[in-house]
Design a protein around this motif. Structure first.
Motif, PDB file in Angstrom:
ATOM      1  N   ALA A  35     -13.828   8.506  -9.306  1.00 33.14           N
ATOM      2  CA  ALA A  35     -13.987   7.562  -8.197  1.00 33.14           C
ATOM      3  C   ALA A  35     -12.840   6.561  -8.147  1.00 33.14           C
ATOM      4  O   ALA A  35     -12.357   6.207  -7.060  1.00 33.14           O
ATOM      5  N   LEU A  36     -12.386   6.099  -9.314  1.00 36.90           N
ATOM      6  CA  LEU A  36     -11.276   5.142  -9.347  1.00 36.90           C
ATOM      7  C   LEU A  36      -9.986   5.785  -8.823  1.00 36.90           C
ATOM      8  O   LEU A  36      -9.195   5.144  -8.129  1.00 36.90           O
ATOM      9  N   ILE A  37      -9.800   7.064  -9.154  1.00 33.79           N
ATOM     10  CA  ILE A  37      -8.617   7.780  -8.645  1.00 33.79           C
ATOM     11  C   ILE A  37      -8.710   7.938  -7.141  1.00 33.79           C
ATOM     12  O   ILE A  37      -7.751   7.682  -6.402  1.00 33.79           O
ATOM     13  N   VAL A  38      -9.896   8.360  -6.670  1.00 29.84           N
ATOM     14  CA  VAL A  38     -10.104   8.543  -5.224  1.00 29.84           C
ATOM     15  C   VAL A  38      -9.992   7.207  -4.503  1.00 29.84           C
ATOM     16  O   VAL A  38      -9.430   7.132  -3.402  1.00 29.84           O
ATOM     17  N   LEU A  39     -10.512   6.137  -5.115  1.00 29.51           N
ATOM     18  CA  LEU A  39     -10.429   4.804  -4.501  1.00 29.51           C
ATOM     19  C   LEU A  39      -8.983   4.376  -4.349  1.00 29.51           C
ATOM     20  O   LEU A  39      -8.594   3.833  -3.302  1.00 29.51           O
ATOM     21  N   TRP A  40      -8.184   4.610  -5.386  1.00 22.34           N
ATOM     22  CA  TRP A  40      -6.755   4.263  -5.307  1.00 22.34           C
ATOM     23  C   TRP A  40      -6.080   5.040  -4.182  1.00 22.34           C
ATOM     24  O   TRP A  40      -5.298   4.468  -3.404  1.00 22.34           O
ATOM     25  N   MET A  41      -6.398   6.314  -4.064  1.00 23.81           N
ATOM     26  CA  MET A  41      -5.822   7.130  -2.994  1.00 23.81           C
ATOM     27  C   MET A  41      -6.316   6.666  -1.631  1.00 23.81           C
ATOM     28  O   MET A  41      -5.555   6.586  -0.665  1.00 23.81           O
ATOM     29  N   ARG A  42      -7.615   6.362  -1.554  1.00 23.75           N
ATOM     30  CA  ARG A  42      -8.233   5.967  -0.284  1.00 23.75           C
ATOM     31  C   ARG A  42      -7.630   4.677   0.252  1.00 23.75           C
ATOM     32  O   ARG A  42      -7.462   4.507   1.464  1.00 23.75           O
ATOM     33  N   MET A  43      -7.275   3.742  -0.633  1.00 24.46           N
ATOM     34  CA  MET A  43      -6.749   2.453  -0.204  1.00 24.46           C
ATOM     35  C   MET A  43      -5.227   2.417  -0.239  1.00 24.46           C
ATOM     36  O   MET A  43      -4.630   1.362  -0.038  1.00 24.46           O
ATOM     37  N   SER A  44      -4.625   3.558  -0.521  1.00 26.39           N
ATOM     38  CA  SER A  44      -3.169   3.639  -0.553  1.00 26.39           C
ATOM     39  C   SER A  44      -2.579   3.534   0.854  1.00 26.39           C
ATOM     40  O   SER A  44      -3.196   3.967   1.837  1.00 26.39           O
ATOM     41  N   SER A  45      -1.387   2.980   0.925  1.00 30.17           N
ATOM     42  CA  SER A  45      -0.695   2.916   2.219  1.00 30.17           C
ATOM     43  C   SER A  45      -0.080   4.257   2.594  1.00 30.17           C
ATOM     44  O   SER A  45       0.353   4.460   3.724  1.00 30.17           O
ATOM     45  N   ASN A  46      -0.054   5.175   1.621  1.00 26.70           N
ATOM     46  CA  ASN A  46       0.438   6.529   1.869  1.00 26.70           C
ATOM     47  C   ASN A  46      -0.599   7.302   2.669  1.00 26.70           C
ATOM     48  O   ASN A  46      -1.718   7.535   2.194  1.00 26.70           O
ATOM     49  N   ARG A  47      -0.252   7.716   3.858  1.00 26.27           N
ATOM     50  CA  ARG A  47      -1.219   8.356   4.747  1.00 26.27           C
ATOM     51  C   ARG A  47      -1.682   9.709   4.215  1.00 26.27           C
ATOM     52  O   ARG A  47      -2.817  10.115   4.444  1.00 26.27           O
ATOM     53  N   LEU A  48      -0.808  10.394   3.486  1.00 30.93           N
ATOM     54  CA  LEU A  48      -1.189  11.686   2.921  1.00 30.93           C
ATOM     55  C   LEU A  48      -2.253  11.509   1.843  1.00 30.93           C
ATOM     56  O   LEU A  48      -3.285  12.197   1.851  1.00 30.93           O
ATOM     57  N   LEU A  49      -2.007  10.576   0.909  1.00 32.87           N
ATOM     58  CA  LEU A  49      -2.982  10.319  -0.152  1.00 32.87           C
ATOM     59  C   LEU A  49      -4.298   9.820   0.431  1.00 32.87           C
ATOM     60  O   LEU A  49      -5.375  10.251   0.008  1.00 32.87           O
ATOM     61  N   SER A  50      -4.210   8.913   1.387  1.00 36.78           N
ATOM     62  CA  SER A  50      -5.412   8.389   2.017  1.00 36.78           C
ATOM     63  C   SER A  50      -6.191   9.492   2.738  1.00 36.78           C
ATOM     64  O   SER A  50      -7.419   9.545   2.678  1.00 36.78           O
ATOM     65  N   GLY A  51      -5.463  10.385   3.400  1.00 37.30           N
ATOM     66  CA  GLY A  51      -6.099  11.483   4.121  1.00 37.30           C
ATOM     67  C   GLY A  51      -6.804  12.453   3.183  1.00 37.30           C
ATOM     68  O   GLY A  51      -7.903  12.932   3.477  1.00 37.30           O
TER      69      GLY A  51
END
Length: 240
Positions: A35-51
């Motif tokens: 969840a912490l990894i997904v949360l970091w990706m979800r709140m990232s400014s990188n649109r690919l990671l967030s997507g």
């Protein structure tokens, strides 16, 4: 149902309680890491990671855990390249597979719950902390994390309880846990309902302990609640 039979059934159910607890504890802890990894990706400014994070959350929140267990445990095992990979060490072990799938599922929910907690942190409090010299890890540890966790705990406790109850699905892939044993005993004695009720009582007791411990954590993160009588506190934890 006689008292002797009830005690015998209870002992057999309690004998596999360690397996249920192991499934629960490892699923929650591994799920928190995911969840912490997904949360970091979800709140990232990188649109690919967030997507990617949004897609992951959508899939695992939008499909039943039962289907996820079958698709990962039975589905992936059909591919030869999976059997030749290191991931096969997880798939070939029923308990490890159950923990892995439940962790993936709860991670999607935990990530959104933690994100909601972070979004609840007021920017004014962050600015005030920065104004007195806080930054980096100290700002996270002293201001952001306590507030975010306090906001997330009520929903997080519900997700933890749901994960505990989800351990009953592990029996569908051959893991010997409380619900599976209760069903087996009940069928053999033609007393399904009373025996399942015994298992239900154990789940209720475990849920109470979890709620109590998370309630203590919430009080620790909420100093203003420590000086209020219990009757004056608004119940915030709900068993799902």
């Amino acid at each position: 149902m006689s008292l002797d039979f009830a005690l015998e059934a209870l002992n057999k159910i309690l004998a596999v309680l360690p397996t249920t607890l192991m499934l629960f504890i490892f699923s929650v802890l591994l799920g928190l890491v995911f969840a912490l990894i997904v949360l970091w990706m979800r709140m990232s400014s990188n649109r690919l990671l967030s997507g990617i994070a949004k897609t992951y959350i959508f899939i695992f929140r939008g499909t039943p855990l039962l289907i996820q267990i079958f698709l990962i445990f039975y589905g992936l095992a059909q591919f030869q390249f999976m059997k030749e990979s290191l991931f096969w060490l997880v798939l070939k072990n029923r308990i490890a597979s159950a923990v892995f799938v439940m962790a993936l599922c709860t991670a999607a929910y935990q990530a959104e719950i933690l994100r909601g907690g972070l979004l609840a942190v007021s920017t004014k409090e962050i600015e005030a902390a920065r104004a007195i010299g806080m930054s980096g890890f100290k700002l996270l540890y002293r201001i952001i994390a306590p507030i975010a966790l306090r906001q997330a705990l009520p929903a997080y406790s519900t997700e933890v309880i749901l994960t505990l109850k989800s351990t009953s699905l592990a029996g569908l892939i051959g893991v010997v846990e409380m619900t599976g044993i209760a069903q087996k005993i009940g069928r053999q004695a033609l007393l399904d309902v009373p025996v399942l009720a015994l298992a239900g009582i154990i789940y209720i007791a475990l849920s109470y302990v979890i709620i109590f411990l998370l309630g203590l954590a919430e009080r620790q993160l909420s100093p203003h609640l420590r000086f209020m009588p219990p009757s004056a506190q608004t119940p915030r934890t709900i068993v799902g």
